[in-house]
Design a protein around this motif. Structure first.
Motif, short mmCIF file in Angstrom:
data_model
loop_
_atom_site.label_atom_id
_atom_site.label_comp_id
_atom_site.label_asym_id
_atom_site.label_seq_id
_atom_site.Cartn_x
_atom_site.Cartn_y
_atom_site.Cartn_z
N GLY A 193 0.80 -1.21 0.00
CA GLY A 193 0.00 0.00 0.00
C GLY A 193 0.83 1.26 0.00
O GLY A 193 0.57 2.19 0.77
N GLU A 194 1.83 1.33 -0.86
CA GLU A 194 2.75 2.47 -0.89
C GLU A 194 2.07 3.81 -1.13
O GLU A 194 2.55 4.84 -0.68
N CYS A 195 0.96 3.82 -1.85
CA CYS A 195 0.28 5.09 -2.14
C CYS A 195 -0.82 5.39 -1.12
O CYS A 195 -1.61 6.31 -1.32
N SER A 196 -0.87 4.63 -0.06
CA SER A 196 -1.85 4.81 1.02
C SER A 196 -3.30 4.66 0.56
O SER A 196 -4.20 5.24 1.15
N GLY A 197 -3.50 3.92 -0.50
CA GLY A 197 -4.86 3.65 -0.94
C GLY A 197 -5.44 4.61 -1.94
O GLY A 197 -6.65 4.66 -2.13
N SER A 198 -4.59 5.38 -2.62
CA SER A 198 -5.10 6.36 -3.59
C SER A 198 -5.19 5.79 -5.00
O SER A 198 -5.39 6.55 -5.95
N CYS A 199 -5.04 4.49 -5.14
CA CYS A 199 -5.13 3.81 -6.44
C CYS A 199 -4.11 4.39 -7.42
O CYS A 199 -4.44 4.81 -8.52
N ALA A 200 -2.84 4.42 -6.96
CA ALA A 200 -1.79 5.00 -7.79
C ALA A 200 -0.55 4.13 -7.91
O ALA A 200 0.40 4.54 -8.55
N CYS A 201 -0.55 2.91 -7.30
CA CYS A 201 0.72 2.17 -7.32
C CYS A 201 0.61 0.68 -7.57
O CYS A 201 1.57 0.07 -8.00
N ALA A 202 -0.47 0.04 -7.25
CA ALA A 202 -0.67 -1.41 -7.43
C ALA A 202 0.14 -2.27 -6.46
O ALA A 202 0.33 -3.46 -6.72
N THR A 203 0.61 -1.72 -5.34
CA THR A 203 1.33 -2.53 -4.36
C THR A 203 0.40 -3.16 -3.33
O THR A 203 0.85 -3.62 -2.28
N CYS A 204 -0.87 -3.20 -3.66
CA CYS A 204 -1.85 -3.89 -2.81
C CYS A 204 -2.63 -4.92 -3.64
O CYS A 204 -3.74 -5.30 -3.31
N HIS A 205 -2.00 -5.35 -4.71
CA HIS A 205 -2.56 -6.36 -5.62
C HIS A 205 -2.93 -7.62 -4.82
O HIS A 205 -2.17 -8.06 -3.96
N CYS A 206 -4.08 -8.19 -5.12
CA CYS A 206 -4.49 -9.45 -4.51
C CYS A 206 -5.35 -10.22 -5.50
O CYS A 206 -5.79 -9.68 -6.52
N TYR A 207 -5.55 -11.49 -5.19
CA TYR A 207 -6.43 -12.34 -5.98
C TYR A 207 -7.65 -12.66 -5.12
O TYR A 207 -7.52 -13.24 -4.04
N THR A 209 -8.91 -12.88 -11.43
CA THR A 209 -9.40 -12.55 -10.10
C THR A 209 -8.59 -11.43 -9.45
O THR A 209 -8.79 -11.13 -8.27
N SER A 210 -7.68 -10.82 -10.20
CA SER A 210 -6.84 -9.74 -9.66
C SER A 210 -7.65 -8.49 -9.38
O SER A 210 -8.47 -8.07 -10.20
N ARG A 211 -7.39 -7.91 -8.22
CA ARG A 211 -7.96 -6.61 -7.85
C ARG A 211 -6.94 -5.88 -7.00
O ARG A 211 -6.00 -6.49 -6.46
N LEU A 212 -7.14 -4.59 -6.84
CA LEU A 212 -6.34 -3.81 -5.89
C LEU A 212 -7.14 -3.76 -4.60
O LEU A 212 -8.30 -3.33 -4.58
N SER A 213 -6.52 -4.19 -3.51
CA SER A 213 -7.26 -4.27 -2.25
C SER A 213 -7.62 -2.90 -1.69
O SER A 213 -8.52 -2.79 -0.85
N CYS A 214 -7.01 -1.83 -2.20
CA CYS A 214 -7.39 -0.48 -1.77
C CYS A 214 -8.72 -0.05 -2.38
O CYS A 214 -9.30 0.95 -1.98
N GLN A 215 -9.21 -0.81 -3.34
CA GLN A 215 -10.46 -0.46 -4.02
C GLN A 215 -11.62 -1.33 -3.57
O GLN A 215 -12.72 -1.23 -4.10
N ILE A 216 -11.39 -2.16 -2.57
CA ILE A 216 -12.44 -3.03 -2.04
C ILE A 216 -12.76 -2.60 -0.61
O ILE A 216 -11.94 -2.77 0.29
N ARG A 217 -13.93 -2.01 -0.43
CA ARG A 217 -14.37 -1.57 0.90
C ARG A 217 -15.16 -2.69 1.57
O ARG A 217 -16.06 -3.27 0.97
#
Length: 106
Positions: free
Chosen positions: A38-52, A82-90
């Protein structure tokens, strides 16, 4: 409180309570879970919160934004259906028990 099951690359399962409205990325980072940066703190700018995301939950998620879709094309680990960014899942009650697999690298 609803729960998220995070499965790391080695298959270790961590079940964490994540409050409604928080993102899956926030839940992982706030609990010190390895595998989501979560390098971008959840601003959907980095993809370091990738998950399946487990396929059973995909239909319950909001539609992927164009920005998220583009970022997933540049992930360090393979992009899957099934890839998503976990910062985009509330988190919400209907996601209770959601299982997310963490990739080998972010």
């Amino acid at each position: 409180m609803p729960k998220v099951v995070y499965v790391d690359f080695q298959g270790n399962r961590n079940e964490l309570e994540v409050a409604n409205g928080m993102t899956l990325m926030q839940g992982a980072v706030m609990n010190g879970l390895d595998g989501i940066e979560g390098e971008c703190s959840g601003s959907c700018a980095c993809a370091t919160c990738h998950c399946y995301v487990d396929e059973a939950y995909l239909d319950k998620l909001p539609e992927m934004s164009e920005n998220e879709d583009e970022l997933l094309d540049g992930t360090a680990s393979e992009r899957l259906g099934t890839s998503r960014l976990s910062c985009q899942i509330r988190m919400a009650d209907d996601l209770d028990g959601i299982v997310v697999q963490l990739p080998e690298e972010q």
